[in-house]
Design a protein around this motif. Structure first.
Motif, PDB file in Angstrom:
ATOM      1  N   ASP A 534      -2.063  -0.100  -9.873  1.00  0.00           N
ATOM      2  CA  ASP A 534      -1.888   0.870  -8.799  1.00  0.00           C
ATOM      3  C   ASP A 534      -3.131   0.880  -7.918  1.00  0.00           C
ATOM      4  N   ILE A 535      -3.301  -0.176  -7.146  1.00  0.00           N
ATOM      5  CA  ILE A 535      -4.427  -0.282  -6.226  1.00  0.00           C
ATOM      6  C   ILE A 535      -3.923  -0.890  -4.926  1.00  0.00           C
ATOM      7  N   SER A 536      -4.703  -0.753  -3.867  1.00  0.00           N
ATOM      8  CA  SER A 536      -4.392  -1.400  -2.593  1.00  0.00           C
ATOM      9  C   SER A 536      -5.176  -2.695  -2.491  1.00  0.00           C
ATOM     10  N   PRO A 537      -4.520  -3.831  -2.349  1.00  0.00           N
ATOM     11  CA  PRO A 537      -5.228  -5.113  -2.281  1.00  0.00           C
ATOM     12  C   PRO A 537      -5.986  -5.313  -0.976  1.00  0.00           C
ATOM     13  N   PHE A 538      -5.780  -4.419   0.002  1.00  0.00           N
ATOM     14  CA  PHE A 538      -6.438  -4.573   1.305  1.00  0.00           C
ATOM     15  C   PHE A 538      -7.820  -3.923   1.335  1.00  0.00           C
ATOM     16  N   GLN A 545      -8.243   2.742  -4.490  1.00  0.00           N
ATOM     17  CA  GLN A 545      -7.525   3.581  -5.442  1.00  0.00           C
ATOM     18  C   GLN A 545      -6.469   4.452  -4.747  1.00  0.00           C
ATOM     19  N   SER A 546      -5.255   4.435  -5.294  1.00  0.00           N
ATOM     20  CA  SER A 546      -4.216   5.327  -4.790  1.00  0.00           C
ATOM     21  C   SER A 546      -4.505   6.770  -5.154  1.00  0.00           C
ATOM     22  N   ASP A 547      -5.082   6.968  -6.352  1.00  0.00           N
ATOM     23  CA  ASP A 547      -5.400   8.321  -6.816  1.00  0.00           C
ATOM     24  C   ASP A 547      -6.743   8.279  -7.530  1.00  0.00           C
ATOM     25  N   ASN A 549      -8.237  10.571  -8.914  1.00  0.00           N
ATOM     26  CA  ASN A 549      -8.206  11.367 -10.140  1.00  0.00           C
ATOM     27  C   ASN A 549      -7.649  10.571 -11.323  1.00  0.00           C
ATOM     28  N   ASN A 550      -7.026   9.440 -11.054  1.00  0.00           N
ATOM     29  CA  ASN A 550      -6.517   8.550 -12.104  1.00  0.00           C
ATOM     30  C   ASN A 550      -6.819   7.109 -11.704  1.00  0.00           C
ATOM     31  N   PRO A 551      -8.099   6.728 -11.713  1.00  0.00           N
ATOM     32  CA  PRO A 551      -8.482   5.409 -11.198  1.00  0.00           C
ATOM     33  C   PRO A 551      -8.010   4.271 -12.095  1.00  0.00           C
ATOM     34  N   ASN A 552      -7.833   3.110 -11.462  1.00  0.00           N
ATOM     35  CA  ASN A 552      -7.486   1.860 -12.167  1.00  0.00           C
ATOM     36  C   ASN A 552      -6.260   2.031 -13.056  1.00  0.00           C
ATOM     37  N   ARG A 553      -5.322   2.768 -12.557  1.00  0.00           N
ATOM     38  CA  ARG A 553      -4.114   3.056 -13.336  1.00  0.00           C
ATOM     39  C   ARG A 553      -3.162   1.872 -13.292  1.00  0.00           C
ATOM     40  N   THR A 554      -2.486   1.615 -14.400  1.00  0.00           N
ATOM     41  CA  THR A 554      -1.395   0.644 -14.417  1.00  0.00           C
ATOM     42  C   THR A 554      -0.083   1.401 -14.526  1.00  0.00           C
ATOM     43  N   VAL A 555       0.960   0.859 -13.905  1.00  0.00           N
ATOM     44  CA  VAL A 555       2.249   1.542 -13.864  1.00  0.00           C
ATOM     45  C   VAL A 555       3.338   0.617 -14.362  1.00  0.00           C
ATOM     46  N   GLY A 556       4.405   1.244 -14.859  1.00  0.00           N
ATOM     47  CA  GLY A 556       5.540   0.497 -15.373  1.00  0.00           C
ATOM     48  C   GLY A 556       6.826   0.926 -14.701  1.00  0.00           C
ATOM     49  N   LEU A 557       7.922   0.545 -15.301  1.00  0.00           N
ATOM     50  CA  LEU A 557       9.241   0.802 -14.740  1.00  0.00           C
ATOM     51  C   LEU A 557       9.461   2.289 -14.509  1.00  0.00           C
ATOM     52  N   ASN A 558       9.954   2.639 -13.320  1.00  0.00           N
ATOM     53  CA  ASN A 558      10.292   4.000 -12.888  1.00  0.00           C
ATOM     54  C   ASN A 558       9.075   4.902 -12.678  1.00  0.00           C
ATOM     55  N   ASP A 559       7.873   4.348 -12.753  1.00  0.00           N
ATOM     56  CA  ASP A 559       6.674   5.144 -12.499  1.00  0.00           C
ATOM     57  C   ASP A 559       6.465   5.356 -11.002  1.00  0.00           C
ATOM     58  N   TYR A 604      -1.734  13.049  -4.738  1.00  0.00           N
ATOM     59  CA  TYR A 604      -2.735  12.045  -5.066  1.00  0.00           C
ATOM     60  C   TYR A 604      -3.981  12.279  -4.203  1.00  0.00           C
ATOM     61  N   ARG A 605      -5.139  11.946  -4.780  1.00  0.00           N
ATOM     62  CA  ARG A 605      -6.391  11.958  -4.017  1.00  0.00           C
ATOM     63  C   ARG A 605      -6.687  10.511  -3.626  1.00  0.00           C
ATOM     64  N   ASN A 606      -6.306  10.166  -2.407  1.00  0.00           N
ATOM     65  CA  ASN A 606      -6.376   8.789  -1.957  1.00  0.00           C
ATOM     66  C   ASN A 606      -7.822   8.337  -1.762  1.00  0.00           C
ATOM     67  N   GLY A 607      -8.102   7.063  -2.070  1.00  0.00           N
ATOM     68  CA  GLY A 607      -9.457   6.553  -2.002  1.00  0.00           C
ATOM     69  C   GLY A 607     -10.018   6.475  -0.601  1.00  0.00           C
ATOM     70  N   ILE A 608      -9.189   6.271   0.387  1.00  0.00           N
ATOM     71  CA  ILE A 608      -9.668   6.195   1.768  1.00  0.00           C
ATOM     72  C   ILE A 608      -9.889   7.602   2.336  1.00  0.00           C
ATOM     73  N   TYR A 609      -8.984   8.513   1.992  1.00  0.00           N
ATOM     74  CA  TYR A 609      -9.043   9.884   2.516  1.00  0.00           C
ATOM     75  C   TYR A 609      -9.335  10.846   1.356  1.00  0.00           C
ATOM     76  N   ALA A 610     -10.476  10.652   0.742  1.00  0.00           N
ATOM     77  CA  ALA A 610     -10.789  11.406  -0.477  1.00  0.00           C
ATOM     78  C   ALA A 610     -10.854  12.904  -0.235  1.00  0.00           C
ATOM     79  N   ASN A 611     -11.227  13.313   0.981  1.00  0.00           N
ATOM     80  CA  ASN A 611     -11.414  14.737   1.259  1.00  0.00           C
ATOM     81  C   ASN A 611     -10.233  15.384   1.964  1.00  0.00           C
TER      82      ASN A 611
END
Length: 966
Positions: A534-538, A545-547, A549-559, A604-611
């Protein structure tokens, strides 16, 4: 005393004379084929619009003023009967038995309203309004609904968010974009056939209405004719097969009745390549009549559909692969699989209470609840090639449109006016070879390669923790996900109708609607892998980080991953309306007030717009008012003149209020309500053999806001910097001007043959130079966020005004003609043919390309324009494309047989676009080349990589429906 006595006699005589200025007209209305009485048939007196309905025995009684009058008796599914009466005071008229003939053309209404690709595509802002016109009998509106809609014609240049669509008095327009979601009741043609439609700003009994009109769908069980209907359909449009069954019990002696309807639609592949379709719909309506004053009705609607989309393509792709090409699908295990499905399932439940307070006052109250999902799937990928076979790097034009732009290698004449700012290298030996290789590869493999994605995922890196446990799960580089909207909407409303006097009717209502919309990215298929990062490759570091508060998260089916937020909205509406009906003149006045409150809540607390991404945004509120009125002057009982006017303000749609809602709490800078002013006039002739409506309208829509999302290159951000990034574009202060005339004529030579002619001539243009704002994630990652006093969180950059004034509004023909002939045989068959000509349809243009950014040279320290730019070339590059004119020839027909006394077998058939013309129905400029040099080089190459993308028509289509009523 004598004077007083004679005055009294004169007054008494006057009162008696007035009292005698009418007579009673009665009849019994029956079905011509079955000889059964027709319940709830409606009689309308043209001179006063007075109405009456038949009882369960088909008996009709109506009070009619003296003189020459025209009485029309009609019922849903029957051909109206017109009576020209000469009414004498105190001499009641008995018309005897009035036989109504089944209207075979009603099958056209029930079956030919089909949704097109643009109607169902959440990212395309244009839509046609054919679904609004099902209840109309006007010749022009019928042409617009059944013939012109194939070319995306929009009545008076307006899309459906400017109309109000209601079911049992509950508004069905979505708060998110203001439009009704037609799919919420698709496949239930029989159940939604009872409709009223008021065009434009004419008065409605149920709502203040919209600029385009009001459509009321009545699903009350007591309004359905008792019986069963089974039908089967074959077609080649958005689906191929449909089966449908409907049963209406009628009202029993205990005052209870119900209606059940169900349908199934499917296609392994519809009109375009790889577009599968599956849909199931269920409808139930139950009514309990407690007494003459109280009745309760429950309506439940469930319409689920899943459909594969088709891609918009550049001219290069179309030239290589044809107009039916669809890049969204590929073979998986020998079966076609579409990567872009839209799945909709949003059931709605409505509980209605009908209260007849007294003979003059009625009150209807409703509680409605709707929930469910809309999901739009697509492929996500990280650190691997784009799987889209038509991706610009996979096409020959990527190589044939190459330029050398290094200033050290470019001669000075390239920077002279009329130059290209670079050296053309697209015809170099190296690029020529690469272009040939790309051509061969694309034409040999033009579809998505699902097998390669599965292979890439199974060969991807492993997770060390799982290796220690003896397992080797691989990270997915490709996954299938959906952009998901889960909406929950509660609606409560009441409407009152009161007969204040014989000439004055009052309508009023109040409604409240609350929406909670959960928006997120849902992982649907790991495509052979075990998990996804769950990261942005750009981006890199914390900004990826998408969130946080939950960095370097991995996600599975239906997450859920990527983005996750709620939108909240509340709407309060109230309206009043007074209608005055007199012998020569009808008047109406209507007022409305509404309040809309919007808020975003980031989960989510987005990595680009943390505030500015997590938690709730500021609340945005809009107070709006509306006023409309009109007069209908009866020159004679058959010749009328109508004048209507409206001024209102309208809250922006929820989706246009938050410019980058997926990632932050930003609110559009200075956003305000739209201002709408409109006036229209009509001259109407209604005689037994001839009907004419000539209308003219003038509409101004000011201060509109629109948002869009795309990837752009060369976006100048100031300080001699330019960025290439996925951006959110918001355009504010959009003004639109819509002017036009309409002519609708119908002439009946006799009871069997008639001719219809319709014309709509419009000029729909942008009427301002709006302001463009860009929310650029790449630029946001380079600077620290700021909070402005208005509560708008950055970075949002103003690009100033966009020179849109006098450009045409896109995506619809602005002029249309139709000539049709119909024959109705006494032996219950009919046939018709119509020819249609449409013109004035234009490409959707980019606002960003028409700002000052387009000409700014980022390499110039003073931000001067590109030196090679000229006024003439700029005008050529920014000229709006007009699509080719369209000619459509359509044929329709049907027949009905009476099997038994109340049993009918029939069919309806149509062929549209007989000459199989395939034409552009819409399209849009790509703003990826966001400055003059890049666009000029791309176009000058002769094979642009980022040319406009187009949608195309179906071509020849057919529709066959066989039905059995018993």
């Amino acid at each position: 005393m004598k004077k007083l006595f004679f005055s009294f006699l004169l007054l008494l005589y006057t009162c008696i004379s007035v009292a005698q200025q009418s007579a009673m007209v009665q009849c019994k209305v029956m079905d011509m084929q079955s000889s059964y009485p027709v319940e709830n048939a409606v009689a309308i007196l043209q001179s006063t619009n007075q109405t009456a309905i038949t009882n369960s025995e088909g008996i009709l009684v109506i009070e009619v003023p003296t003189g020459k009058q025209t009485l029309i008796i009609s019922s849903n599914g029957y051909v109206p009967q017109t009576f020209n009466l000469t009414v004498i005071p105190e001499r009641n008229l008995d018309l005897g038995i009035v036989l109504l003939e089944l209207d075979l053309t009603a099958e056209q209404q029930l079956n030919l309203i089909t949704l097109t690709e643009n109607d169902l595509n959440e990212s395309i802002v244009t839509d046609n309004t054919s679904g609004l016109l099902q209840a109309s009998k006007d010749a022009l509106q019928q042409a617009a609904a059944y013939s012109w809609s194939q070319a995306r014609y929009k009545t008076r240049g307006l899309d459906s968010r400017y109309a109000t669509t209601m079911i049992n008095g509950v508004t069905m327009n979505k708060i998110s974009d203001g439009r009704p979601q037609w799919n919420n009741w698709s496949g239930l043609n029989d159940a939604t056939r009872n409709q009223e439609f008021n065009l434009g700003t004419t008065p409605s009994d149920y709502s203040f209405g919209g600029l385009l009109g009001t459509q009321e769908i009545n699903t009350r069980a007591s309004q359905f004719r008792k019986g069963t209907r089974i039908s089967f359909t074959a077609t080649n449009t958005s689906y191929k097969w449909r089966s449908m069954a409907t049963y209406a019990s009628g009202m029993n002696k205990k005052g209870f009745g119900y209606v059940i309807s169900a349908s199934h639609r499917w296609a392994e592949e519809a009109n375009f390549d790889g577009t599968d379709y599956g849909g199931n719909s269920l409808f139930v309506s139950m009514e309990k009549k407690f007494n003459d004053n109280h009745s309760i009705n429950f309506t439940g609607i469930y319409a689920q559909s899943s459909r594969g989309k088709n891609s918009a393509n550049t001219q290069e792709v179309t030239n290589l692969m044809g107009k039916k090409y669809n890049s969204y699908w590929g073979y998986q295990n020998g079966k076609k699989r579409n990567s872009r499905d839209i799945d909709i399932a949003e059931p709605v439940f409505i509980l209605s209470h009908y209260y007849k307070i007294n003979p003059r006052n009625t009150l209807q109250s409703n509680v409605a609840y709707q929930f469910g999902k809309i999901g739009n799937s697509r492929i996500d990928f990280q650190n691997v090639p784009n799987p889209d076979p038509s991706y610009y790097r996979n096409l020959p034009s990527y190589y044939t449109s190459q330029y050398e732009n290094n200033p050290a290698l470019v001669p000075n004449n390239a920077y002279q006016p009329g130059g290209l700012g670079g050296i053309y290298t697209g015809n170099s030996p190296e690029n020529t070879v690469f272009a040939q290789q790309a051509l061969g590869s694309f034409t040999a493999n033009p579809q998505i390669n699902w097998s390669n994605m599965y292979l890439a995922n199974t060969r991807a890196g492993t997770n060390a923790d799982n290796i220690e446990r003896g397992r080797e799960p691989s990270v997915s580089r490709y996954v299938l996900y959906e952009d998901r909207n889960d909406d929950n909407t509660l609606s409560i409303n009441s409407t009152l109708q009161s007969q204040l006097s014989p000439h004055i009717v009052f309508n009023g209502g109040i409604s409240f609607k609350h929406l909670k919309s959960h928006n997120y990215k849902k992982l649907l298929d790991l495509l052979g892998g075990s998990y996804y990062n769950d990261i942005s490759p750009f981006f890199s570091g914390s900004q990826a980080q998408s969130d946080l508060n939950n960095p370097n998260r991995t996600v599975g089916l239906n997450d859920t991953y990527g983005y996750n937020y709620n939108l909240f909205a509340s709407q309060l509406d109230a309206f009043t309306q007074f209608r005055f009906t007199y012998r020569k003149t009808d008047l109406y006045l209507s007022q409305s007030y509404s309040r809309s409150d919007y808020q975003r809540e980031g989960l989510y607390r987005n990595g680009i717009y943390a505030n500015s991404s997590l938690g709730k945004s500021n609340r945005v509120s809009f107070d709006n008012f509306g006023f409309k009125g009109g007069v209908l002057y009866k020159i004679t009982g058959r010749v009328l003149f109508a004048l209507n006017g409206m001024y209102m303000t309208k809250a922006p749609a929820l989706r246009n209020t938050f410019p980058n809602a997926r990632l932050n709490n930003s609110i559009v800078q200075g956003i305000e309500s739209e201002n709408i002013a409109s006036i229209d006039a009509s001259y109407i002739i209604r005689v037994p053999k001839f009907k004419v409506r000539l209308s003219a309208f003038y509409t101004l829509i000011n201060n509109a806001t629109e948002t869009s999302f795309f990837f752009a290159e060369g976006v100048y951000q100031g300080e001699n910097t330019e960025t290439n990034a996925f951006i959110a574009e918001t355009v504010t202060g959009i003004n639109k001007k819509l002017i036009g005339t309409e002519l609708s004529t119908e002439y009946n030579f006799n009871t069997m043959f008639k001719v219809l002619f319709s014309m709509a001539y419009g000029q729909y243009t942008y009427n301002s130079n709006p302001t463009v704002y860009i929310n650029n994630d790449a630029f946001a990652s380079l600077q620290q966020e700021v909070n402005t006093p208005s509560g708008i969180t950055g970075p949002t950059t103003s690009f100033g005004t966009s020179r849109l004034k006098d450009y045409k509004l896109p995506g619809m023909p602005q002029q249309a003609l139709s000539l049709g002939f119909e024959y109705r045989d006494p032996k219950y068959w009919w046939a018709g043919i119509n020819a249609n000509y449409l013109t004035g349809s234009y490409l959707d243009i980019s606002a960003l390309l028409r700002t000052d950014n387009f000409l700014k040279n980022p390499q110039d320290v003073n931000s001067f324009p590109f030196p090679e730019a000229t006024q003439n070339r700029t005008r050529e590059l920014l000229k709006q494309e007009q699509f080719d004119n369209i000619f459509l020839l359509n044929a329709v027909g049907g027949k009905s047989w009476r099997v038994k006394k109340k049993t009918y077998l029939g069919f309806f058939a149509s062929i549209n676009n007989i000459f199989n013309s395939i034409y552009k129905t819409g399209g849009y400029e790509q703003a990826r080349n966001a400055n003059y040099r890049q666009l000029n080089q791309d176009v000058s190459s002769g094979t642009p990589s980022f040319g406009p993308k187009y949608f195309y028509s179906y071509g020849r289509t057919f529709y066959l429906n066989i039905y059995y009523n018993f």
